[in-house]
Write a protein that holds these residues in place. Structure first.
Motif, PDB file in Angstrom:
ATOM      1  N   GLY A  81       0.821  -1.214   0.000  1.00 21.55           N
ATOM      2  CA  GLY A  81       0.000   0.000   0.000  1.00 21.55           C
ATOM      3  C   GLY A  81       0.848   1.254   0.000  1.00 21.55           C
ATOM      4  N   TYR A  82       1.943   1.199   0.766  1.00 18.87           N
ATOM      5  CA  TYR A  82       2.847   2.351   0.827  1.00 18.87           C
ATOM      6  C   TYR A  82       3.504   2.612  -0.524  1.00 18.87           C
ATOM      7  CZ  TYR A  82       7.164   4.897   1.766  1.00 18.87           C
ATOM      8  OH  TYR A  82       8.188   5.796   1.712  1.00 18.87           O
ATOM      9  N   ASP A  83       4.005   1.539  -1.175  1.00 21.04           N
ATOM     10  CA  ASP A  83       4.664   1.697  -2.477  1.00 21.04           C
ATOM     11  C   ASP A  83       3.701   2.263  -3.512  1.00 21.04           C
ATOM     12  OD1 ASP A  83       6.979   0.715  -1.397  1.00 21.04           O
ATOM     13  OD2 ASP A  83       6.642  -1.351  -2.069  1.00 21.04           O
ATOM     14  N   SER A  84       2.451   1.765  -3.496  1.00 23.62           N
ATOM     15  CA  SER A  84       1.459   2.249  -4.456  1.00 23.62           C
ATOM     16  C   SER A  84       1.131   3.718  -4.216  1.00 23.62           C
ATOM     17  CB  SER A  84       0.185   1.404  -4.339  1.00 23.62           C
ATOM     18  OG  SER A  84      -0.829   1.895  -5.205  1.00 23.62           O
ATOM     19  N   ALA A  85       0.918   4.056  -2.949  1.00 22.71           N
ATOM     20  CA  ALA A  85       0.600   5.450  -2.631  1.00 22.71           C
ATOM     21  C   ALA A  85       1.768   6.366  -2.960  1.00 22.71           C
ATOM     22  CB  ALA A  85       0.233   5.568  -1.149  1.00 22.71           C
TER      23      ALA A  85
END
Length: 343
Positions: free
Chosen positions: A186-190
């Motif tokens: 989720g962090y990488d996508s955001a």
């Protein structure tokens, strides 16, 4: 639960002596207690004091005035009591040391080492005193509750608890790893989305900023030219004087810079010092448009500011030192009569 059971047991033991005489296996209730009987609920949580000087003089009927405990050292409080299977009090667990419950340790003290002293004015109130001091108690061996009591209380044995702990640890570890992976994804996508949005916004903002800067600069230049032109229409225009000064020669425009002119002294045609060049106003192409003059005054106070064109000034430079002197064909009074220049 253990604390409640201990409290109840102590209450039953302390509030009646008759029950101890009742044959085993019988059942009996009571409806009164003796005047000197003590409830366990009033005993647990009671403060305990060091009364070394007075301890030996206290008997079963001894009383002390209210406030006497202020002369004793406060050692801690009663945290728990320990009973045997017969209901007799074996020991009292005291919480000593620490601050506000932090850093406190338990010390088990024989009940026979504790005396209860009644308050003179309130027979229902009493003080717990011992014949020792804080240092002795804090250095005493810490009382630790046996693990068997804990496991028995929750209804599982040590091997069962170990297996349960291992299973819980493994499940928690798997859950943590799964959650960690989800959070990372989720962090990488955001992060990627924010980076793309940032770059798009940055480009748009830079474009808008450059357009605004260019528009503002153009508007400022036009406004400045209009203001300069409007100012010239309100004042007298002067002609550069013909100056013949020994050791000086006329300075050409391409030989001058801002450092030469800023702060240079201003003289009238009679060679009288009447002010100075305060600053220069530049054209859009970087050439000097006007010189702002400070006329009269003293040490910067009460100066009159005007702006003149460069062709109204005669600039002389010393052949020896390179020092610059600026001349104008007007007296101090004539210059002070011109409208004030607002930069």
């Amino acid at each position: 639960m253990k604390r409640i059971l201990a409290t109840t047991a102590l209450g039953l033991m302390l509030t009646t002596a008759a029950m101890a005489e009742t044959p085993m296996g019988s059942f009996k209730t009571i409806d009164t207690v003796a005047q000197n009987d003590i409830f366990a609920s009033n005993f647990i949580g009671k403060r305990i004091y060091s009364a070394e000087q007075d301890y030996d003089g206290f008997g079963e009927t001894s009383t002390v005035d209210a406030g006497t405990e202020q002369n004793w050292e406060d050692l801690g409080e009663v945290n728990d009591i320990i009973l045997d299977r017969e209901g007799n009090v074996k020991a009292v667990v005291l919480g000593v040391g620490g601050f506000l419950g932090v850093g406190e340790k338990d010390v088990a003290v024989d009940m026979n080492s504790i005396k209860m002293v009644t308050e003179t004015e309130d027979p229902d109130d009493f003080f717990l005193v011992v014949n020792t001091n804080r240092e002795t108690l804090e250095n005493a061996q810490e009382f630790e509750r046996p693990m068997v009591e804990t496991t028995a209380a929750v209804g599982i044995n040590s091997s069962g608890m170990s297996a349960t702990v291992e299973e819980s640890t493994e499940a928690a570890k798997n859950s943590y790893e799964s959650m960690k992976q989800d959070v990372q994804e989720g962090y990488d996508s955001a992060k990627q989305e924010m980076s793309e949005t940032y770059e798009d916004s940055k480009e748009s903002l830079n474009t808008a900023l450059n357009e605004s800067k260019e528009g503002l600069k153009t508007a400022y230049d036009k406004s400045k030219e209009k203001m300069a032109s409007a100012y010239d229409e309100t004042r007298d225009l002067f002609v550069a004087p013909d100056v013949d000064l020994e050791g000086y020669e006329v300075a050409l425009d391409d030989q001058l810079n801002a450092d030469d002119l800023t702060g240079a002294r201003l003289y009238d045609s009679e060679d009288k010092d009447i002010g100075e060049v305060d600053q220069l106003v530049l054209k859009q192409d970087g050439t000097i448009d006007k010189a702002v003059l400070d006329v009269g005054g003293f040490l910067g106070v009460n100066e009159h500011r005007i702006a003149v064109n460069m062709d109204e000034l005669q600039i002389m430079r010393s052949s020896e030192s390179g020092m610059v002197r600026v001349y104008i064909d007007a007296s101090q009074e004539e210059l002070e009569a011109q409208p004030e220049y607002q930069s």
